[in-house]
Design a protein around this motif. Structure first.
Motif, PDB file in Angstrom:
ATOM      1  N   VAL A 140      32.956  32.434  35.393  1.00 41.43           N
ATOM      2  CA  VAL A 140      33.907  32.110  33.958  1.00 41.43           C
ATOM      3  C   VAL A 140      35.194  32.572  34.207  1.00 41.43           C
ATOM      4  O   VAL A 140      36.208  31.975  33.791  1.00 41.43           O
ATOM      5  N   GLY A 141      34.924  34.017  34.606  1.00 45.06           N
ATOM      6  CA  GLY A 141      36.407  34.486  34.610  1.00 45.06           C
ATOM      7  C   GLY A 141      37.161  34.324  35.964  1.00 45.06           C
ATOM      8  O   GLY A 141      38.425  34.319  35.915  1.00 45.06           O
ATOM      9  N   ALA A 142      36.278  34.089  36.961  1.00 43.71           N
ATOM     10  CA  ALA A 142      37.056  33.899  38.234  1.00 43.71           C
ATOM     11  C   ALA A 142      37.250  32.461  38.773  1.00 43.71           C
ATOM     12  O   ALA A 142      38.295  32.192  39.499  1.00 43.71           O
ATOM     13  N   ALA A 143      36.648  31.547  38.433  1.00 43.21           N
ATOM     14  CA  ALA A 143      36.763  30.201  38.712  1.00 43.21           C
ATOM     15  C   ALA A 143      38.440  29.690  38.733  1.00 43.21           C
ATOM     16  O   ALA A 143      39.138  29.096  39.398  1.00 43.21           O
ATOM     17  N   PHE A 144      39.095  29.912  37.509  1.00 45.42           N
ATOM     18  CA  PHE A 144      40.448  29.595  37.566  1.00 45.42           C
ATOM     19  C   PHE A 144      41.395  30.108  38.467  1.00 45.42           C
ATOM     20  O   PHE A 144      42.191  29.770  38.913  1.00 45.42           O
ATOM     21  N   LEU A 145      41.032  31.501  38.430  1.00 40.34           N
ATOM     22  CA  LEU A 145      41.704  32.237  39.485  1.00 40.34           C
ATOM     23  C   LEU A 145      41.700  31.751  41.047  1.00 40.34           C
ATOM     24  O   LEU A 145      42.689  31.472  41.682  1.00 40.34           O
ATOM     25  N   TRP A 146      40.460  31.275  41.447  1.00 40.92           N
ATOM     26  CA  TRP A 146      40.106  30.703  42.655  1.00 40.92           C
ATOM     27  C   TRP A 146      40.971  29.286  42.865  1.00 40.92           C
ATOM     28  O   TRP A 146      41.621  28.805  43.768  1.00 40.92           O
ATOM     29  N   GLY A 147      40.758  28.487  41.580  1.00 40.24           N
ATOM     30  CA  GLY A 147      41.426  27.538  41.731  1.00 40.24           C
ATOM     31  C   GLY A 147      43.144  27.403  41.766  1.00 40.24           C
ATOM     32  O   GLY A 147      43.680  26.382  42.715  1.00 40.24           O
ATOM     33  N   LYS A 148      43.761  28.457  41.163  1.00 42.79           N
ATOM     34  CA  LYS A 148      45.202  28.534  41.326  1.00 42.79           C
ATOM     35  C   LYS A 148      45.195  28.929  42.837  1.00 42.79           C
ATOM     36  O   LYS A 148      46.349  28.463  43.240  1.00 42.79           O
ATOM     37  N   TRP A 149      44.485  29.788  43.336  1.00 41.51           N
ATOM     38  CA  TRP A 149      44.997  30.118  44.530  1.00 41.51           C
ATOM     39  C   TRP A 149      44.756  29.234  45.662  1.00 41.51           C
ATOM     40  O   TRP A 149      45.316  29.113  46.545  1.00 41.51           O
ATOM     41  N   SER A 150      43.327  28.148  45.590  1.00 39.60           N
ATOM     42  CA  SER A 150      43.278  27.132  46.492  1.00 39.60           C
ATOM     43  C   SER A 150      44.412  26.187  46.247  1.00 39.60           C
ATOM     44  O   SER A 150      44.814  25.484  47.216  1.00 39.60           O
ATOM     45  N   ASP A 151      45.247  26.005  45.024  1.00 39.40           N
ATOM     46  CA  ASP A 151      46.293  25.199  44.957  1.00 39.40           C
ATOM     47  C   ASP A 151      47.382  25.569  45.753  1.00 39.40           C
ATOM     48  O   ASP A 151      48.357  24.930  46.163  1.00 39.40           O
ATOM     49  N   SER A 152      47.688  27.071  45.842  1.00 43.09           N
ATOM     50  CA  SER A 152      48.855  27.501  46.146  1.00 43.09           C
ATOM     51  C   SER A 152      48.688  27.918  47.827  1.00 43.09           C
ATOM     52  O   SER A 152      49.704  27.589  48.582  1.00 43.09           O
ATOM     53  N   ILE A 153      47.504  28.367  48.279  1.00 42.50           N
ATOM     54  CA  ILE A 153      47.437  28.673  49.794  1.00 42.50           C
ATOM     55  C   ILE A 153      46.466  27.492  50.381  1.00 42.50           C
ATOM     56  O   ILE A 153      46.586  27.653  51.880  1.00 42.50           O
ATOM     57  N   GLY A 154      45.656  26.786  49.792  1.00 39.35           N
ATOM     58  CA  GLY A 154      44.976  25.910  50.633  1.00 39.35           C
ATOM     59  C   GLY A 154      43.424  26.017  50.215  1.00 39.35           C
ATOM     60  O   GLY A 154      43.189  27.135  49.906  1.00 39.35           O
ATOM     61  N   ARG A 155      42.906  25.149  50.436  1.00 39.27           N
ATOM     62  CA  ARG A 155      41.369  24.976  50.177  1.00 39.27           C
ATOM     63  C   ARG A 155      40.558  25.703  51.311  1.00 39.27           C
ATOM     64  O   ARG A 155      39.612  26.517  50.803  1.00 39.27           O
ATOM     65  N   ARG A 156      40.817  25.730  52.557  1.00 37.20           N
ATOM     66  CA  ARG A 156      39.881  26.098  53.566  1.00 37.20           C
ATOM     67  C   ARG A 156      39.972  27.766  53.526  1.00 37.20           C
ATOM     68  O   ARG A 156      38.997  28.250  53.567  1.00 37.20           O
ATOM     69  N   PRO A 157      41.316  28.441  53.424  1.00 38.05           N
ATOM     70  CA  PRO A 157      41.309  29.876  53.187  1.00 38.05           C
ATOM     71  C   PRO A 157      40.297  30.404  52.000  1.00 38.05           C
ATOM     72  O   PRO A 157      39.617  31.376  52.153  1.00 38.05           O
ATOM     73  N   VAL A 158      40.287  29.707  50.886  1.00 38.30           N
ATOM     74  CA  VAL A 158      39.634  30.176  49.792  1.00 38.30           C
ATOM     75  C   VAL A 158      38.219  29.982  49.952  1.00 38.30           C
ATOM     76  O   VAL A 158      37.249  30.718  49.691  1.00 38.30           O
ATOM     77  N   LEU A 159      37.620  28.792  50.765  1.00 37.34           N
ATOM     78  CA  LEU A 159      36.479  28.755  50.996  1.00 37.34           C
ATOM     79  C   LEU A 159      35.820  29.691  51.978  1.00 37.34           C
ATOM     80  O   LEU A 159      34.693  30.262  52.108  1.00 37.34           O
ATOM     81  N   VAL A 160      36.752  29.869  52.904  1.00 37.85           N
ATOM     82  CA  VAL A 160      36.322  31.065  54.012  1.00 37.85           C
ATOM     83  C   VAL A 160      36.233  32.422  53.277  1.00 37.85           C
ATOM     84  O   VAL A 160      34.998  33.079  53.220  1.00 37.85           O
ATOM     85  N   VAL A 161      36.962  32.734  52.345  1.00 42.04           N
ATOM     86  CA  VAL A 161      37.016  34.164  51.542  1.00 42.04           C
ATOM     87  C   VAL A 161      36.013  34.092  50.717  1.00 42.04           C
ATOM     88  O   VAL A 161      35.122  35.047  50.405  1.00 42.04           O
TER      89      VAL A 161
END
Length: 186
Positions: free
Chosen positions: A54-75
Protein backbone atom coordinates in the motif's frame (compact mmCIF):
# COMPACT_ATOMS: atom_id res chain seq x y z
CA UNK A 1 5.51 -12.53 -21.74
CA UNK A 2 6.98 -15.71 -20.24
CA UNK A 3 9.28 -13.70 -17.99
CA UNK A 4 6.38 -11.61 -16.75
CA UNK A 5 4.32 -14.72 -16.02
CA UNK A 6 7.24 -16.30 -14.19
CA UNK A 7 7.71 -13.12 -12.16
CA UNK A 8 4.06 -13.06 -11.07
CA UNK A 9 4.20 -16.78 -10.24
CA UNK A 10 7.42 -16.48 -8.20
CA UNK A 11 6.17 -13.55 -6.11
CA UNK A 12 2.90 -15.32 -5.31
CA UNK A 13 4.79 -18.56 -4.63
CA UNK A 14 7.15 -16.75 -2.26
CA UNK A 15 4.25 -15.28 -0.32
CA UNK A 16 2.42 -18.59 -0.07
CA UNK A 17 5.38 -20.79 0.77
CA UNK A 18 6.01 -18.86 3.99
CA UNK A 19 2.49 -19.14 5.38
CA UNK A 20 2.61 -22.78 6.60
CA UNK A 21 6.06 -22.35 8.20
CA UNK A 22 5.34 -18.97 9.78
CA UNK A 23 3.92 -20.50 13.00
CA UNK A 24 7.09 -22.52 13.55
CA UNK A 25 9.29 -19.52 12.77
CA UNK A 26 7.42 -17.34 15.27
CA UNK A 27 7.54 -20.00 17.98
CA UNK A 28 11.28 -20.52 17.43
CA UNK A 29 12.21 -16.84 17.19
CA UNK A 30 9.94 -15.56 19.97
CA UNK A 31 10.68 -18.51 22.24
CA UNK A 32 7.02 -18.60 23.16
CA UNK A 33 4.61 -21.50 23.27
CA UNK A 34 1.67 -19.23 24.20
CA UNK A 35 -0.85 -19.81 21.38
CA UNK A 36 -2.44 -16.34 21.75
CA UNK A 37 0.92 -14.55 21.54
CA UNK A 38 2.05 -16.63 18.57
CA UNK A 39 -1.27 -16.17 16.73
CA UNK A 40 -1.06 -12.41 17.24
CA UNK A 41 2.51 -12.34 15.85
CA UNK A 42 1.53 -14.47 12.84
CA UNK A 43 -1.38 -12.13 12.11
CA UNK A 44 0.80 -9.05 12.46
CA UNK A 45 3.53 -10.53 10.25
CA UNK A 46 0.99 -11.39 7.57
CA UNK A 47 -0.55 -7.92 7.82
CA UNK A 48 2.91 -6.32 7.61
CA UNK A 49 3.60 -8.11 4.32
CA UNK A 50 0.22 -7.18 2.87
CA UNK A 51 0.28 -3.56 4.10
CA UNK A 52 3.74 -2.81 2.69
CA UNK A 53 2.56 -2.65 -0.94
CA UNK A 54 0.00 0.00 0.00
CA UNK A 55 2.83 2.36 0.83
CA UNK A 56 5.29 1.19 -1.80
CA UNK A 57 3.23 0.56 -4.94
CA UNK A 58 2.81 4.19 -5.95
CA UNK A 59 6.55 4.82 -5.53
CA UNK A 60 7.38 1.84 -7.74
CA UNK A 61 4.83 3.07 -10.27
CA UNK A 62 6.37 6.54 -10.45
CA UNK A 63 9.83 5.03 -10.70
CA UNK A 64 8.82 2.65 -13.49
CA UNK A 65 7.27 5.55 -15.40
CA UNK A 66 10.47 7.59 -15.13
CA UNK A 67 13.25 5.00 -15.58
CA UNK A 68 11.45 2.17 -17.35
CA UNK A 69 9.67 -1.06 -16.53
CA UNK A 70 12.57 -3.49 -16.83
CA UNK A 71 14.85 -1.95 -14.20
CA UNK A 72 11.98 -1.81 -11.71
CA UNK A 73 11.11 -5.45 -12.40
CA UNK A 74 14.74 -6.49 -11.92
CA UNK A 75 15.10 -4.52 -8.68
CA UNK A 76 11.74 -5.79 -7.44
CA UNK A 77 12.53 -9.45 -8.13
CA UNK A 78 16.06 -9.20 -6.73
CA UNK A 79 14.86 -7.39 -3.62
CA UNK A 80 12.05 -9.89 -3.20
CA UNK A 81 14.47 -12.83 -3.36
CA UNK A 82 16.96 -11.25 -0.95
CA UNK A 83 14.33 -10.25 1.60
CA UNK A 84 12.63 -13.64 1.37
CA UNK A 85 15.97 -15.31 2.16
CA UNK A 86 16.63 -12.81 4.96
CA UNK A 87 13.23 -13.59 6.44
CA UNK A 88 13.92 -17.32 6.28
CA UNK A 89 17.24 -16.84 8.08
CA UNK A 90 16.01 -14.23 10.57
CA UNK A 91 17.81 -14.54 13.93
CA UNK A 92 14.99 -12.84 15.86
CA UNK A 93 11.42 -11.65 15.56
CA UNK A 94 12.36 -8.03 14.78
CA UNK A 95 14.44 -9.07 11.76
CA UNK A 96 11.56 -11.27 10.60
CA UNK A 97 9.20 -8.27 10.77
CA UNK A 98 11.62 -6.07 8.82
CA UNK A 99 12.14 -8.84 6.27
CA UNK A 100 8.40 -9.36 5.77
CA UNK A 101 7.75 -5.63 5.38
CA UNK A 102 10.56 -5.25 2.84
CA UNK A 103 9.45 -8.44 1.11
CA UNK A 104 5.96 -7.03 0.63
CA UNK A 105 7.40 -3.72 -0.52
CA UNK A 106 9.50 -5.40 -3.20
CA UNK A 107 6.56 -7.58 -4.25
CA UNK A 108 4.68 -4.33 -4.95
CA UNK A 109 7.24 -3.55 -7.65
CA UNK A 110 6.59 -6.72 -9.60
CA UNK A 111 2.85 -7.15 -10.15
CA UNK A 112 1.80 -3.62 -11.13
CA UNK A 113 4.95 -3.03 -13.18
CA UNK A 114 4.41 -6.28 -15.08
CA UNK A 115 0.83 -5.24 -15.85
CA UNK A 116 2.03 -1.80 -16.97
CA UNK A 117 4.64 -3.50 -19.17
CA UNK A 118 1.86 -5.53 -20.82
CA UNK A 119 -0.24 -2.41 -21.32
CA UNK A 120 2.75 -0.67 -22.91
CA UNK A 121 3.73 -3.51 -25.25
CA UNK A 122 0.29 -4.64 -26.34
CA UNK A 123 -0.43 -1.26 -27.90
CA UNK A 124 -3.50 0.88 -27.55
CA UNK A 125 -7.09 -0.22 -27.56
CA UNK A 126 -7.68 1.20 -31.06
CA UNK A 127 -8.61 -2.10 -32.60
CA UNK A 128 -10.49 -5.04 -31.24
CA UNK A 129 -7.58 -7.47 -31.79
CA UNK A 130 -5.12 -5.43 -29.72
CA UNK A 131 -7.67 -5.08 -26.92
CA UNK A 132 -8.25 -8.85 -26.93
CA UNK A 133 -4.49 -9.56 -26.74
CA UNK A 134 -4.09 -7.21 -23.80
CA UNK A 135 -7.08 -8.71 -21.99
CA UNK A 136 -5.75 -12.21 -22.59
CA UNK A 137 -2.31 -11.20 -21.27
CA UNK A 138 -3.86 -9.69 -18.13
CA UNK A 139 -5.78 -12.93 -17.64
CA UNK A 140 -2.59 -14.98 -17.96
CA UNK A 141 -0.92 -12.75 -15.35
CA UNK A 142 -3.80 -13.39 -12.97
CA UNK A 143 -3.57 -17.13 -13.58
CA UNK A 144 0.19 -17.11 -12.92
CA UNK A 145 -0.40 -15.37 -9.59
CA UNK A 146 -3.21 -17.75 -8.66
CA UNK A 147 -1.00 -20.73 -9.51
CA UNK A 148 1.73 -19.33 -7.24
CA UNK A 149 -0.77 -18.82 -4.43
CA UNK A 150 -1.88 -22.44 -4.79
CA UNK A 151 1.55 -24.06 -5.14
CA UNK A 152 3.28 -21.92 -2.48
CA UNK A 153 1.37 -23.16 0.58
CA UNK A 154 1.65 -26.73 -0.68
CA UNK A 155 5.45 -26.46 -0.84
CA UNK A 156 5.52 -24.60 2.47
CA UNK A 157 3.43 -27.37 4.02
CA UNK A 158 5.91 -29.96 2.76
CA UNK A 159 8.76 -27.91 4.25
CA UNK A 160 6.86 -27.65 7.54
CA UNK A 161 6.42 -31.42 7.64
CA UNK A 162 10.14 -31.89 7.09
CA UNK A 163 10.76 -29.37 9.88
CA UNK A 164 13.45 -27.45 8.00
CA UNK A 165 15.71 -25.28 10.10
CA UNK A 166 18.18 -23.12 8.15
CA UNK A 167 18.09 -25.48 5.20
CA UNK A 168 18.92 -28.68 7.09
CA UNK A 169 16.23 -31.19 7.93
CA UNK A 170 15.92 -31.47 11.68
CA UNK A 171 16.11 -34.91 13.24
CA UNK A 172 13.57 -35.72 15.92
CA UNK A 173 15.26 -35.76 19.38
CA UNK A 174 14.21 -39.37 20.01
CA UNK A 175 16.09 -40.46 16.87
CA UNK A 176 19.40 -39.22 18.29
CA UNK A 177 21.28 -41.53 20.66
CA UNK A 178 20.85 -40.37 24.25
CA UNK A 179 24.61 -39.87 24.65
CA UNK A 180 24.51 -37.22 21.89
CA UNK A 181 21.30 -35.41 22.94
CA UNK A 182 21.42 -32.06 24.71
CA UNK A 183 20.39 -32.28 28.37
CA UNK A 184 17.04 -30.60 27.61
CA UNK A 185 15.96 -33.53 25.36
CA UNK A 186 16.98 -36.45 27.57
Amino acid sequence: MGSLLASAFVVALGYGIVLPVLPMMVERLAGSTDPAFNARQIGLLTAAYVAAPVGAAFLWGKWSDSIGRRPVLVVGLTGFAVTLAASALAPNLLVLYVGRILNGGFAAAVGPTALAFIADTEGGADTEGEDDRRTRAFGWMSMASIAGFLVGPMLGGLAAELNFDLGVAAVAPQAVPSSLRPASHQ
